[in-house]
Design a protein around this motif. Structure first.
Motif, PDB file in Angstrom:
ATOM      1  N   VAL A  88     -72.868 -29.940 -25.739  1.00  0.00           N
ATOM      2  CA  VAL A  88     -72.738 -28.528 -25.350  1.00  0.00           C
ATOM      3  C   VAL A  88     -73.239 -27.617 -26.472  1.00  0.00           C
ATOM      4  O   VAL A  88     -74.003 -26.672 -26.234  1.00  0.00           O
ATOM      5  CB  VAL A  88     -71.282 -28.184 -24.968  1.00  0.00           C
ATOM      6  CG1 VAL A  88     -71.085 -26.688 -24.814  1.00  0.00           C
ATOM      7  CG2 VAL A  88     -70.890 -28.923 -23.689  1.00  0.00           C
ATOM      8  N   PHE A  89     -72.835 -27.902 -27.705  1.00  0.00           N
ATOM      9  CA  PHE A  89     -73.248 -27.093 -28.859  1.00  0.00           C
ATOM     10  C   PHE A  89     -74.771 -27.011 -28.925  1.00  0.00           C
ATOM     11  O   PHE A  89     -75.350 -25.925 -28.989  1.00  0.00           O
ATOM     12  CB  PHE A  89     -72.686 -27.706 -30.144  1.00  0.00           C
ATOM     13  CG  PHE A  89     -73.030 -26.943 -31.398  1.00  0.00           C
ATOM     14  CD1 PHE A  89     -72.147 -26.014 -31.911  1.00  0.00           C
ATOM     15  CD2 PHE A  89     -74.219 -27.168 -32.068  1.00  0.00           C
ATOM     16  CE1 PHE A  89     -72.460 -25.314 -33.074  1.00  0.00           C
ATOM     17  CE2 PHE A  89     -74.543 -26.471 -33.225  1.00  0.00           C
ATOM     18  CZ  PHE A  89     -73.652 -25.535 -33.727  1.00  0.00           C
ATOM     19  N   LEU A  94     -80.292 -24.922 -27.609  1.00  0.00           N
ATOM     20  CA  LEU A  94     -81.594 -25.174 -26.982  1.00  0.00           C
ATOM     21  C   LEU A  94     -81.914 -24.089 -25.956  1.00  0.00           C
ATOM     22  O   LEU A  94     -83.036 -23.570 -25.908  1.00  0.00           O
ATOM     23  CB  LEU A  94     -81.601 -26.559 -26.331  1.00  0.00           C
ATOM     24  CG  LEU A  94     -82.869 -26.962 -25.588  1.00  0.00           C
ATOM     25  CD1 LEU A  94     -84.055 -27.050 -26.549  1.00  0.00           C
ATOM     26  CD2 LEU A  94     -82.643 -28.297 -24.887  1.00  0.00           C
ATOM     27  N   ALA A  95     -80.938 -23.725 -25.131  1.00  0.00           N
ATOM     28  CA  ALA A  95     -81.143 -22.672 -24.127  1.00  0.00           C
ATOM     29  C   ALA A  95     -81.475 -21.338 -24.785  1.00  0.00           C
ATOM     30  O   ALA A  95     -82.287 -20.569 -24.264  1.00  0.00           O
ATOM     31  CB  ALA A  95     -79.898 -22.540 -23.247  1.00  0.00           C
ATOM     32  N   LEU A  96     -80.883 -21.074 -25.937  1.00  0.00           N
ATOM     33  CA  LEU A  96     -81.167 -19.823 -26.640  1.00  0.00           C
ATOM     34  C   LEU A  96     -82.611 -19.752 -27.126  1.00  0.00           C
ATOM     35  O   LEU A  96     -83.155 -18.651 -27.281  1.00  0.00           O
ATOM     36  CB  LEU A  96     -80.202 -19.631 -27.812  1.00  0.00           C
ATOM     37  CG  LEU A  96     -78.756 -19.353 -27.421  1.00  0.00           C
ATOM     38  CD1 LEU A  96     -77.857 -19.370 -28.649  1.00  0.00           C
ATOM     39  CD2 LEU A  96     -78.642 -18.032 -26.684  1.00  0.00           C
ATOM     40  N   LEU A 118     -88.077 -27.423 -34.416  1.00  0.00           N
ATOM     41  CA  LEU A 118     -86.643 -27.220 -34.197  1.00  0.00           C
ATOM     42  C   LEU A 118     -86.279 -27.370 -32.726  1.00  0.00           C
ATOM     43  O   LEU A 118     -85.247 -27.951 -32.393  1.00  0.00           O
ATOM     44  CB  LEU A 118     -86.208 -25.841 -34.713  1.00  0.00           C
ATOM     45  CG  LEU A 118     -86.135 -25.689 -36.224  1.00  0.00           C
ATOM     46  CD1 LEU A 118     -85.883 -24.232 -36.601  1.00  0.00           C
ATOM     47  CD2 LEU A 118     -85.069 -26.590 -36.819  1.00  0.00           C
ATOM     48  N   THR A 119     -87.135 -26.864 -31.850  1.00  0.00           N
ATOM     49  CA  THR A 119     -86.883 -26.997 -30.415  1.00  0.00           C
ATOM     50  C   THR A 119     -86.810 -28.472 -30.025  1.00  0.00           C
ATOM     51  O   THR A 119     -85.917 -28.881 -29.273  1.00  0.00           O
ATOM     52  CB  THR A 119     -87.973 -26.279 -29.605  1.00  0.00           C
ATOM     53  OG1 THR A 119     -88.023 -24.902 -30.001  1.00  0.00           O
ATOM     54  CG2 THR A 119     -87.700 -26.360 -28.110  1.00  0.00           C
ATOM     55  N   VAL A 120     -87.724 -29.271 -30.551  1.00  0.00           N
ATOM     56  CA  VAL A 120     -87.712 -30.718 -30.272  1.00  0.00           C
ATOM     57  C   VAL A 120     -86.427 -31.346 -30.806  1.00  0.00           C
ATOM     58  O   VAL A 120     -85.797 -32.169 -30.137  1.00  0.00           O
ATOM     59  CB  VAL A 120     -88.961 -31.402 -30.857  1.00  0.00           C
ATOM     60  CG1 VAL A 120     -88.847 -32.917 -30.800  1.00  0.00           C
ATOM     61  CG2 VAL A 120     -90.216 -30.918 -30.148  1.00  0.00           C
ATOM     62  N   LEU A 121     -86.016 -30.955 -32.014  1.00  0.00           N
ATOM     63  CA  LEU A 121     -84.764 -31.486 -32.568  1.00  0.00           C
ATOM     64  C   LEU A 121     -83.574 -31.099 -31.705  1.00  0.00           C
ATOM     65  O   LEU A 121     -82.720 -31.948 -31.409  1.00  0.00           O
ATOM     66  CB  LEU A 121     -84.559 -30.996 -34.000  1.00  0.00           C
ATOM     67  CG  LEU A 121     -85.422 -31.656 -35.062  1.00  0.00           C
ATOM     68  CD1 LEU A 121     -85.220 -30.961 -36.414  1.00  0.00           C
ATOM     69  CD2 LEU A 121     -85.106 -33.136 -35.179  1.00  0.00           C
ATOM     70  N   PHE A 122     -83.487 -29.843 -31.293  1.00  0.00           N
ATOM     71  CA  PHE A 122     -82.363 -29.390 -30.465  1.00  0.00           C
ATOM     72  C   PHE A 122     -82.320 -30.175 -29.150  1.00  0.00           C
ATOM     73  O   PHE A 122     -81.246 -30.563 -28.682  1.00  0.00           O
ATOM     74  CB  PHE A 122     -82.442 -27.893 -30.176  1.00  0.00           C
ATOM     75  CG  PHE A 122     -82.424 -27.012 -31.394  1.00  0.00           C
ATOM     76  CD1 PHE A 122     -81.913 -27.445 -32.609  1.00  0.00           C
ATOM     77  CD2 PHE A 122     -82.930 -25.719 -31.334  1.00  0.00           C
ATOM     78  CE1 PHE A 122     -81.899 -26.626 -33.721  1.00  0.00           C
ATOM     79  CE2 PHE A 122     -82.918 -24.892 -32.432  1.00  0.00           C
ATOM     80  CZ  PHE A 122     -82.407 -25.345 -33.633  1.00  0.00           C
ATOM     81  N   THR A 126     -79.268 -32.750 -28.099  1.00  0.00           N
ATOM     82  CA  THR A 126     -78.602 -32.573 -26.808  1.00  0.00           C
ATOM     83  C   THR A 126     -78.665 -33.869 -25.998  1.00  0.00           C
ATOM     84  O   THR A 126     -77.656 -34.305 -25.433  1.00  0.00           O
ATOM     85  CB  THR A 126     -79.247 -31.418 -26.019  1.00  0.00           C
ATOM     86  OG1 THR A 126     -79.210 -30.231 -26.819  1.00  0.00           O
ATOM     87  CG2 THR A 126     -78.535 -31.171 -24.705  1.00  0.00           C
ATOM     88  N   ALA A 127     -79.830 -34.486 -25.961  1.00  0.00           N
ATOM     89  CA  ALA A 127     -80.007 -35.707 -25.173  1.00  0.00           C
ATOM     90  C   ALA A 127     -79.157 -36.858 -25.715  1.00  0.00           C
ATOM     91  O   ALA A 127     -78.504 -37.570 -24.937  1.00  0.00           O
ATOM     92  CB  ALA A 127     -81.486 -36.103 -25.156  1.00  0.00           C
TER      93      ALA A 127
END
Length: 135
Positions: A88-89, A94-96, A118-122, A126-127
């Motif tokens: 969730v965190f 990621l959604a932001l 960073l997007t790839v890391l987020f 999450t995954a």
């Protein structure tokens, strides 16, 4: 190479601690000292406090993932709750990425590459945590 869930959780933990390097650059790159100076003192203090709590949350989840990866991968109820929190965190973060207006700040290729990294890391965090929660 076969990566176990525990290894994926360890990698996520290490990656989260690496994200803190980028986090440390945000106040400098966005010139918080100048831009927040016009706010009342309490608002500035709250802004820094919220940021500190986010950093501590990342540190806690990262260190827990490194130190307790085998237990988190084992799937106890507590492990699933911790991994659910992580999913969730990082899912919210990621959604932001989709709503933050960062374009004016991506003034160099390295900044754009870092942002997309960073997007790839987020997405990865999450995954990994979502998989550990639901498996």
């Amino acid at each position: 190479m076969d990566v176990s869930l525990a290894d994926a959780i360890r990698l996520a933990g290490a990656g989260q601690l690496c994200v803190l390097v980028a986090s440390a650059l945000v106040p400098l790159r966005l010139n918080w000292k100048r831009d927040l100076a016009s706010l009342p003192v309490l608002h500035r203090q709250m802004y820094w406090t919220y940021g500190g709590y986010v950093v501590l949350g990342i540190v806690a989840l990262g260190v827990t993932s490194l130190a307790c990866a085998d237990e988190l991968a084992a799937g106890s109820r507590l492990a699933r709750c911790v991994c659910g929190y992580g999913a969730v965190f990082w899912g919210v973060r990621l959604a932001l990425q989709a709503v933050f207006d960062v374009r004016p700040h991506l003034t160099a290729r390295w900044l754009a590459a870092g942002y997309h990294g960073l997007t790839v890391l987020f997405l990865s965090f999450t995954a990994v945590y979502a998989y550990a929660t639901m498996r």
